[in-house]
Write a protein that holds these residues in place. Structure first.
Motif, short mmCIF file in Angstrom:
data_model
loop_
_atom_site.label_atom_id
_atom_site.label_comp_id
_atom_site.label_asym_id
_atom_site.label_seq_id
_atom_site.Cartn_x
_atom_site.Cartn_y
_atom_site.Cartn_z
N LEU A 120 0.83 -1.21 0.00
CA LEU A 120 0.00 0.00 0.00
C LEU A 120 0.86 1.26 0.00
O LEU A 120 0.53 2.25 -0.66
CB LEU A 120 -0.94 -0.01 1.20
CG LEU A 120 -1.98 -1.13 1.22
CD1 LEU A 120 -2.73 -1.15 2.55
CD2 LEU A 120 -2.97 -0.96 0.06
N ALA A 121 1.98 1.22 0.73
CA ALA A 121 2.86 2.39 0.79
C ALA A 121 3.50 2.67 -0.56
O ALA A 121 3.55 3.82 -1.02
CB ALA A 121 3.93 2.18 1.86
N MET A 122 3.99 1.61 -1.20
CA MET A 122 4.64 1.79 -2.50
C MET A 122 3.63 2.22 -3.57
O MET A 122 3.93 3.03 -4.44
CB MET A 122 5.34 0.50 -2.92
CG MET A 122 6.51 0.13 -2.03
SD MET A 122 7.81 1.39 -2.03
CE MET A 122 8.98 0.66 -0.89
N GLY A 123 2.41 1.67 -3.50
CA GLY A 123 1.39 2.06 -4.46
C GLY A 123 0.89 3.47 -4.28
O GLY A 123 0.21 4.01 -5.16
N SER A 124 1.23 4.08 -3.13
CA SER A 124 0.77 5.44 -2.82
C SER A 124 1.89 6.46 -2.88
O SER A 124 1.74 7.58 -2.38
CB SER A 124 0.15 5.46 -1.41
OG SER A 124 -0.89 4.52 -1.29
N GLN A 125 3.01 6.12 -3.49
CA GLN A 125 4.15 7.03 -3.51
C GLN A 125 3.86 8.35 -4.21
O GLN A 125 4.49 9.35 -3.92
CB GLN A 125 5.36 6.36 -4.18
CG GLN A 125 6.14 5.45 -3.26
CD GLN A 125 7.45 5.01 -3.86
OE1 GLN A 125 7.72 5.22 -5.03
NE2 GLN A 125 8.29 4.41 -3.05
N ALA A 126 2.91 8.34 -5.12
CA ALA A 126 2.58 9.56 -5.86
C ALA A 126 1.51 10.38 -5.14
O ALA A 126 0.99 11.34 -5.71
CB ALA A 126 2.14 9.23 -7.28
N GLY A 127 1.18 10.03 -3.90
CA GLY A 127 0.25 10.82 -3.11
C GLY A 127 -1.05 10.11 -2.79
O GLY A 127 -1.66 10.36 -1.76
N ASP A 128 -1.51 9.24 -3.65
CA ASP A 128 -2.71 8.44 -3.41
C ASP A 128 -2.44 7.06 -3.96
O ASP A 128 -1.40 6.81 -4.58
CB ASP A 128 -3.92 9.09 -4.11
CG ASP A 128 -5.23 8.78 -3.41
OD1 ASP A 128 -5.31 7.72 -2.76
OD2 ASP A 128 -6.18 9.59 -3.51
#
Length: 419
Positions: A120-128
């Protein structure tokens, strides 16, 4: 009665026409190979069988031209519904408002709760949450059990000091070397990892925007790499080695250690008995920490899709635990769901190191600053040329570190100015 039958016939025809109508989704894959495409097609076939009203068109772009080809497709309005999104592209497309947030859909997805925190953290690197990663390319250390035993090394190294000593011991064996050093193309990871590990941090910049790559600890890490080569603990021609050479160097028994991602395991497992090698976490430095580099890719949905529900259903099908496990095993990535390490396939010495890195507090995966405009030029040209000069004794560790720091500090300032 006549009018009633006519009405019923019309309704039946309309229903039949509706039932025959299909939704077509375009899925673009960008990290392609015949093996990967075959695996992906099999997963898509299963999705289509469960969703007979949906057809998925797979468009395979060759990796070397994928960035430009996808950008051309998008600019020309030929925008896919679902795309295989590398980590280095996520910020570009999300930042321009072209990707859908998957946060709400994942929250309501039956398998959303089993996605690991790192996923989840890596998938949200661009802010969402603009991506569901499908797996991780994480560096860990392969080691040859036979060579260590022959050299009198009792246990695989846990620290950088032990790693250097073990490499030295193996190099005393005739025709053998300790470390499969990647001195040629793609060798950036080693320099970054060892520099960060000896410096005790994987932060690339200070609060005032200065590169940390020429701090004393980082310079020690650069010197560590130079020492491995200059003291003869790595093969002489490894100054020019790329991926294929270092992997071959390991499975041929030329050298005892190799730091690589799980994708290297496929070729190695085909050529070495499982009992002859294992994978351990990257050795820790003076601060008791190691900073293995991590990369990933995943599935994203373009904002322009007219079939949001079907597109997410496809992403969900590709990302479900069973499908993701199949993908991870065949492609060579670390899976994304909790409990994946209990699968017998991953409960081996060959996978142990990667799962320990993902779960151990002393291991902090490092994400490259690919948001810098000139990072690609730095990694593929500047670092390659100057690090080879350093290995050959033509430059000092401090000299190359200062050159790298100057370029990266300038690029960071440019990036900050645009924020």
């Amino acid at each position: 009665m006549k009018y009633t039958l006519t009405g019923l016939s019309a309704a039946a025809m309309l229903f039949a026409s509706s039932a025959m109508a299909e939704t077509t989704l375009k899925l673009v894959e960008v990290i392609t190979s015949p093996e990967r495409t075959e695996v992906l097609q099999g997963m898509v076939d299963q999705y289509e069988a469960a969703n007979p009203d949906v057809t998925v068109e797979i468009v395979s772009l060759p990796w070397g031209q994928a960035f430009e080809k996808l950008a051309t497709m998008v600019a020309g309005g030929d925008i896919p519904d679902v795309v295989e999104m590398p980590d280095t592209w996520q910020a570009l497309y999300a930042g321009s408002g072209q990707l859908k947030s998957l946060k709400d859909q994942v929250a309501n997805w039956e398998h959303g709760d089993t996605l690991t925190e790192k996923t989840l953290a890596m998938g949200s690197q661009a802010g969402d949450l603009y991506m569901i990663p499908y797996g991780f390319y994480l560096r860990a250390m392969f080691y040859n059990k036979k060579l260590l035993a022959e050299a009198g090394v009792d246990a695989p190294p846990a620290t950088m000091e032990e790693f250097m000593a073990a490499s030295a011991a193996v190099s005393e064996l005739e025709g053998k070397s300790g470390y499969c050093l990647r001195g040629g193309p793609g060798g950036t990871n080693g320099w970054i990892m060892f520099g960060a590990t000896m410096n005790g941090t994987n932060e690339f910049f200070t609060e005032d925007g200065q590169s940390r790559i020429n701090e004393p600890g980082s310079v020690e890490g650069i010197q560590f790499m130079m020492d491995l080569y200059q003291k003869g603990y790595a093969p002489k021609d490894s100054v020019n080695w790329g991926f294929n050479e270092i992997v071959a160097g390991f499975y041929s028994g030329t050298c005892a250690f190799l730091d690589q991602d799980p994708d290297a395991l496929i070729a190695i497992s085909e050529r070495m008995p499982e009992e002859d090698f294992a994978v351990i976490p990257m050795p820790v430095g003076p601060a008791g920490k190691a900073f293995p580099t991590i990369g990933f890719a995943g599935w994203s949905i373009f904002e322009s899709t007219e079939h949001e529900k079907e597109a997410f259903d496809l992403v969900a099908a590709l990302s479900a635990p069973e499908a993701n496990s199949t993908w991870a095993k065949r492609v060579g990535v670390i899976p994304i769901h909790t409990g994946a390490d209990r699968d017998p396939h991953f409960q081996t010495e060959q996978f142990k190191g990667w799962f320990e890195e993902l779960n151990g507090e002393q291991y902090e995966p490092t994400v490259m600053p690919t948001y810098l405009e000139q990072w690609g030029y730095f990694a593929s040209t500047v670092l390659l040329e100057t690090s080879q000069e350093a290995l050959l004794g033509q430059r000092t560790a401090q000299e190359v570190a200062d050159e790298w720091a100057e370029l990266l500090t300038e690029e960071y300032a440019k990036w900050q100015a645009k924020q």
